[in-house]
Scaffold this active site. Structure first.
Site: not given
Ligand code: TYM
Length: 334
Positions: A111, A196, A199
């Site tokens: 990032k 992947k 967003k």
């Molecule tokens: P975020 O907002 O990027 O994504 C949310 C969830 O979606 C999953 N994900 C995917 N799974 C499969 N294929 C993809 N292309 C894909 N893109 C996203 C992510 O693995 C996630 O489960 N840091 C985290 C948010 C977070 C969090 C936490 C998660 C903050 N605190 C505590 C678990 C526990 C994030 O940015 O997810």
């Protein structure tokens, strides 16, 4: 019941990767686990953001989660900044985590790119906030997509170190188990089978958003990058064909089938046949979610009420654990 925590960032629209990689699993766990699901608006400000949009995006994501089947009666749904524990515990855990551990985080490296001067310190310490999210509720399991695996390992390392240094060797914080499961743990971009679905990809054509209508979905699927060969009749034939593999995997996840089932049906067919079938399936699956989303989104009062109640319930769990944590590190408590 096992306590589960997971989070999602209110940046951009929910896409098919989030849905198949995380949300579908969240929805399925609501009766069997004690669930906390969090819209992580504090994580969302680690990258440049527009303050005028953040509140709206927090509400929108809440509406999308409700539309996908998260039920505030059966799960605690709330936004991170509404519960003070997250920020407070992050400080304490920042003093437990080691710089070397954070230096190894690949998401930070990706990032920040080459711009070390431009990356916020929050982007660097992001995984510590994530550890606080989980440990602050003593959550035992965390359903996520594949990309969050390294962050979860860090959360476990922080818990282990805290338990050693301040927990008297006991399980002050239980070690959270990553649950990387479900139909599609890593959904790839429609434009590049090796990246992947995300967003933050500048190309809207790279992802199917949960708000896309049937026409948009069909257009994106038809334009998806592929090779020119027909589909193989067995999964082994997808090796070295990341785009084909991704589309087959998406189809399988949406249909609740295995890749092998899908190839039994479509093996030998070209993308001229497979893509329209996939587009139709995706549009059909998402249509009810999109319709509910539009209704829910309009009622800001109801969304705010759900979040407020969720935050109160989350705080009731977090506050006593935070108090114990402060005592454990030696803060004077009256
Ligand atoms: P975020 O907002 O990027 O994504 C949310 C969830 O979606 C999953 N994900 C995917 N799974 C499969 N294929 C993809 N292309 C894909 N893109 C996203 C992510 O693995 C996630 O489960 N840091 C985290 C948010 C977070 C969090 C936490 C998660 C903050 N605190 C505590 C678990 C526990 C994030 O940015 O997810």
């Amino acid at each position: 019941k096992t306590r589960v925590f997971s989070g999602i960032q209110p940046t951009g629209n929910l896409h098919l990767g989030n849905y198949l990689g995380a949300i579908v699993n969240w929805v399925a766990m609501q009766d069997t686990h004690e669930c906390l699901f969090c819209v992580v608006d504090m994580h969302a400000i680690t990258m440049r953001h527009d303050p005028k949009q953040l509140a709206a995006q927090t509400r929108e994501l809440t509406a999308a989660l409700l539309a996908s089947g998260i039920d505030p009666q059966r799960a605690i749904l709330f936004h991170q900044s509404a519960v003070p524990m997250h920020a407070q515990l992050t400080w304490i855990l920042s003093c437990v985590a080691r710089v070397g551990w954070l230096d190894r985080m690949t998401q930070y490296k990706d990032k920040k790119g080459k711009d070390r001067e431009g990356a916020s310190v929050g982007l660097y310490t992001y995984p510590i906030l994530m550890a606080a999210d989980i440990l602050g509720y003593r959550a035992q399991a965390v359903p996520v997509g594949e990309d969050q695996k390294q962050h979860l390992e860090l959360a476990r390392d922080i818990a282990i170190r805290f338990n050693q240094d301040f927990g008297g060797g006991e399980d002050f914080f239980p070690l959270p188990e990553p649950l990387i499961q479900g139909p599609a743990t890593r959904v790839m971009s429609l434009r590049d089978g090796t990246a992947k679905m995300s967003k933050s990809d500048p190309s809207d054509m790279s992802r199917i958003a949960m708000t896309d209508d049937a026409d948009a979905i069909m257009r994106k699927v038809k334009k998806a990058k592929t090779d020119a060969d027909a589909l193989p009749s067995e999964p082994a034939g997808l090796a070295g064909r990341p785009e084909a593999k991704n589309l087959v995997n998406i189809y399988a996840a949406l249909a609740g089938k295995t890749d092998a089932d899908v190839l039994k049906e479509f093996g030998g067919q070209g993308f001229g046949v497979f893509k329209p079938a996939l587009g139709e399936l995706a549009a059909e699956t998402l249509a009810p979610v999109t319709a509910r989303f539009r209704e829910l989104k309009a009622d800001k009062g109801a969304l705010d009420r759900i979040l407020r109640e969720g935050a109160a319930r989350a705080d009731a769990i977090a506050a006593p654990i935070l108090e114990e944590t402060k005592r454990a590190v030696g803060f004077l408590r009256g």
